[in-house]
Design a protein around this motif. Structure first.
Motif, PDB file in Angstrom:
ATOM      1  N   ASP A  50       0.807  -1.219   0.000  1.00 33.62           N
ATOM      2  CA  ASP A  50       0.000   0.000   0.000  1.00 33.62           C
ATOM      3  C   ASP A  50       0.841   1.270   0.000  1.00 33.62           C
ATOM      4  N   ASP A  51       2.172   1.111   0.088  1.00 32.93           N
ATOM      5  CA  ASP A  51       3.029   2.296   0.188  1.00 32.93           C
ATOM      6  C   ASP A  51       3.543   2.769  -1.169  1.00 32.93           C
ATOM      7  N   GLY A  52       3.090   2.134  -2.258  1.00 33.38           N
ATOM      8  CA  GLY A  52       3.524   2.560  -3.579  1.00 33.38           C
ATOM      9  C   GLY A  52       4.969   2.239  -3.879  1.00 33.38           C
ATOM     10  N   ARG A  53       5.498   1.178  -3.289  1.00 37.51           N
ATOM     11  CA  ARG A  53       6.890   0.805  -3.505  1.00 37.51           C
ATOM     12  C   ARG A  53       7.069   0.187  -4.886  1.00 37.51           C
ATOM     13  N   ILE A  54       7.952   0.744  -5.695  1.00 35.69           N
ATOM     14  CA  ILE A  54       8.205   0.220  -7.038  1.00 35.69           C
ATOM     15  C   ILE A  54       8.980  -1.081  -6.914  1.00 35.69           C
ATOM     16  N   ALA A  55       8.391  -2.150  -7.421  1.00 38.86           N
ATOM     17  CA  ALA A  55       9.035  -3.456  -7.344  1.00 38.86           C
ATOM     18  C   ALA A  55       9.888  -3.738  -8.576  1.00 38.86           C
ATOM     19  N   GLY A  56       9.658  -3.008  -9.648  1.00 34.91           N
ATOM     20  CA  GLY A  56      10.451  -3.217 -10.852  1.00 34.91           C
ATOM     21  C   GLY A  56       9.739  -2.697 -12.077  1.00 34.91           C
ATOM     22  N   GLY A  57      10.482  -2.685 -13.185  1.00 36.93           N
ATOM     23  CA  GLY A  57       9.943  -2.163 -14.427  1.00 36.93           C
ATOM     24  C   GLY A  57      10.129  -0.664 -14.522  1.00 36.93           C
ATOM     25  N   THR A  58       9.796  -0.134 -15.684  1.00 37.32           N
ATOM     26  CA  THR A  58       9.947   1.304 -15.891  1.00 37.32           C
ATOM     27  C   THR A  58       9.028   1.767 -16.996  1.00 37.32           C
ATOM     28  N   VAL A  59       8.613   3.025 -16.902  1.00 40.82           N
ATOM     29  CA  VAL A  59       7.851   3.663 -17.968  1.00 40.82           C
ATOM     30  C   VAL A  59       8.796   4.464 -18.850  1.00 40.82           C
ATOM     31  N   ASP A  60       9.534   5.371 -18.219  1.00 40.32           N
ATOM     32  CA  ASP A  60      10.481   6.180 -19.001  1.00 40.32           C
ATOM     33  C   ASP A  60      11.858   6.254 -18.357  1.00 40.32           C
ATOM     34  N   GLY A  61      12.025   5.564 -17.205  1.00 36.65           N
ATOM     35  CA  GLY A  61      13.302   5.611 -16.521  1.00 36.65           C
ATOM     36  C   GLY A  61      13.577   6.928 -15.840  1.00 36.65           C
ATOM     37  N   GLY A  62      12.549   7.786 -15.720  1.00 32.95           N
ATOM     38  CA  GLY A  62      12.735   9.108 -15.135  1.00 32.95           C
ATOM     39  C   GLY A  62      11.580   9.493 -14.236  1.00 32.95           C
ATOM     40  N   PRO A  63      11.203  10.789 -14.247  1.00 36.80           N
ATOM     41  CA  PRO A  63      10.166  11.276 -13.337  1.00 36.80           C
ATOM     42  C   PRO A  63       8.809  10.597 -13.524  1.00 36.80           C
ATOM     43  N   MET A  64       8.516  10.139 -14.738  1.00 40.09           N
ATOM     44  CA  MET A  64       7.228   9.508 -14.975  1.00 40.09           C
ATOM     45  C   MET A  64       7.063   8.237 -14.142  1.00 40.09           C
ATOM     46  N   ASP A  65       8.148   7.542 -13.877  1.00 44.25           N
ATOM     47  CA  ASP A  65       8.052   6.327 -13.069  1.00 44.25           C
ATOM     48  C   ASP A  65       7.436   6.633 -11.699  1.00 44.25           C
TER      49      ASP A  65
END
Length: 385
Positions: free
Chosen positions: A146-161
């Motif tokens: 529930d804390d929004g922790r990114i587990a992996g992957g990327t959208v743009d490798g920058g702020p959009m992630d």
């Protein structure tokens, strides 16, 4: 895609590439919601459904083509067709936009991890870019917890992630799969994207207070609908696991004391079936002050009027009282505990989905209400699913 997580998890563990066809937009009376997927592996095995049968063949061939070509994601539109009974189209009159893309577990380990977590029952959101620049189309990002922790992957490798992860985390907390517009600004991404956030949340809670026959029937229907069901009563002789085999847990405690101590959120439903002011009033006073999705109480109209009087004396505000569904349930003419359970859950479904509760023969317009879109300016940390 999370509707077929079991099979996709198996394919990912075998590092088996597959094509994924996902409903990314729905208009009209389409049979299945945004986020529903079909997958086809390189051996031609298929799993899932996106239309109840009417366009499955065409989608299957698109999946096979995308797998063979190893090309860019492909977006297809399916609309109504009545000129030819066998034409590719939706006879229900709706329209579907479908994104078909190749998924290779070897290059998307985060997706394999997300699917495994879904199979284990953990809360996961997978964000998928379904509209935008060609370079970003089909990219995915996974969020755990529930804390929004990114587990992996990327959208743009920058702020959009980070922007995508924040929105995915909010939807995960709300338990909603939705299509989200993002970007269009210098701080994140100059080009606007549409991101489909697939959500597999933990089961919402149904708290039933009062260990009575109606509670036994309601716990069975609630479990069938996917709720984690708790039955609570202060009387140990009645609150037993043997009497409520369909409940996930049976608690012996004073109802208001248990509600004070347990975790609730915007998807929680509270059903008060105790018929006793000693339990009802302190319990409802607390429940109506909590950010739960639904509060209902059983009783006759006479009981309801007396209950309202006592709640007003307990300083419950008119706005809080407006949240109370009492007498609980829809008018189905229910008499037995089982019929009453259907009446109560029908009201919960209508309330959750903003339905009218009227017979479909008495209303006009699409049967399936538009869903799955979130305004870019609005967050959803507290909204009901």
């Amino acid at each position: 895609m999370l509707n077929i997580a079991d099979t996709l998890d198996h394919w990912c563990r075998e590092t088996r590439a597959f094509a994924l066809a996902t409903v990314v937009d729905v208009r009209g009376s389409a049979p299945l919601p945004v986020g529903t997927s079909v997958a086809v592996d390189e051996d031609g095995n298929a799993v899932g459904s996106i239309s109840g049968g009417c366009v499955e063949g065409a989608v299957y061939e698109l999946c096979r083509q995308v797998l063979h070509d190893r090309g860019a994601p492909h977006r297809a539109w399916f609309g109504y067709s009545d000129d030819d009974a066998f034409a590719v189209g939706l006879t229900c009159g709706g329209e579907l936009d479908v994104l078909v893309q190749r998924m290779d577990p070897a290059t998307r380990p985060h997706l394999a991890a997300a699917l495994a977590e879904v199979v284990r029952g953990g809360p996961v959101a997978v964000a998928q870019v379904v509209e935008g620049p060609d370079a970003l189309l089909g990219s995915t990002l996974s969020v755990f917890g529930d804390d929004g922790r990114i587990a992996g992957g990327t959208v743009d490798g920058g702020p959009m992630d980070r922007a995508v992860a924040d929105r995915a985390g909010a939807l995960l907390r709300a338990g909603r799969t939705a299509l989200v517009p993002l970007g269009g600004d210098a701080d994140t991404c100059p080009e606007q994207l549409s991101v489909l956030v697939h959500v597999a949340a933990t089961r919402p809670r149904m708290l039933i207070f009062g260990a009575v026959d109606f509670a036994a029937a309601l716990s069975q229907v609630g479990r069938f609908l996917g709720y984690h069901v708790t039955v609570c009563d202060a009387r140990p002789v009645f609150a037993t696991a043997e009497r409520f085999p369909h409940a996930d847990e049976v608690v012996v405690d004073w109802p208001h004391r248990y509600l004070e101590q347990t975790h609730v959120d915007a998807r929680t439903v509270v059903c008060v079936l105790t018929h006793d002011a000693r339990f009802d009033i302190p319990l409802l006073r607390l429940a109506l002050d909590l950010p739960v999705g639904y509060v209902g109480a059983m009783g006759s109209r006479r009981t309801h009027e007396e209950r309202l009087r006592l709640l007003r004396e307990a300083d419950v505000t008119q706005d809080q009282l407006a949240r109370l569904r009492s007498p609980i349930g829809l008018d189905l003419g229910a008499r037995t505990p089982e019929e009453t359970a259907v009446s109560i859950t029908a009201e919960i479904i209508a309330h959750t989905n903003q339905g009218t509760g009227l017979p479909l023969t008495r209303i006009t317009g699409p049967i399936h209400r538009p869903a799955g879109r979130v305004d870019q300016r609005s967050a959803v940390p507290g909204g009901s699913s």
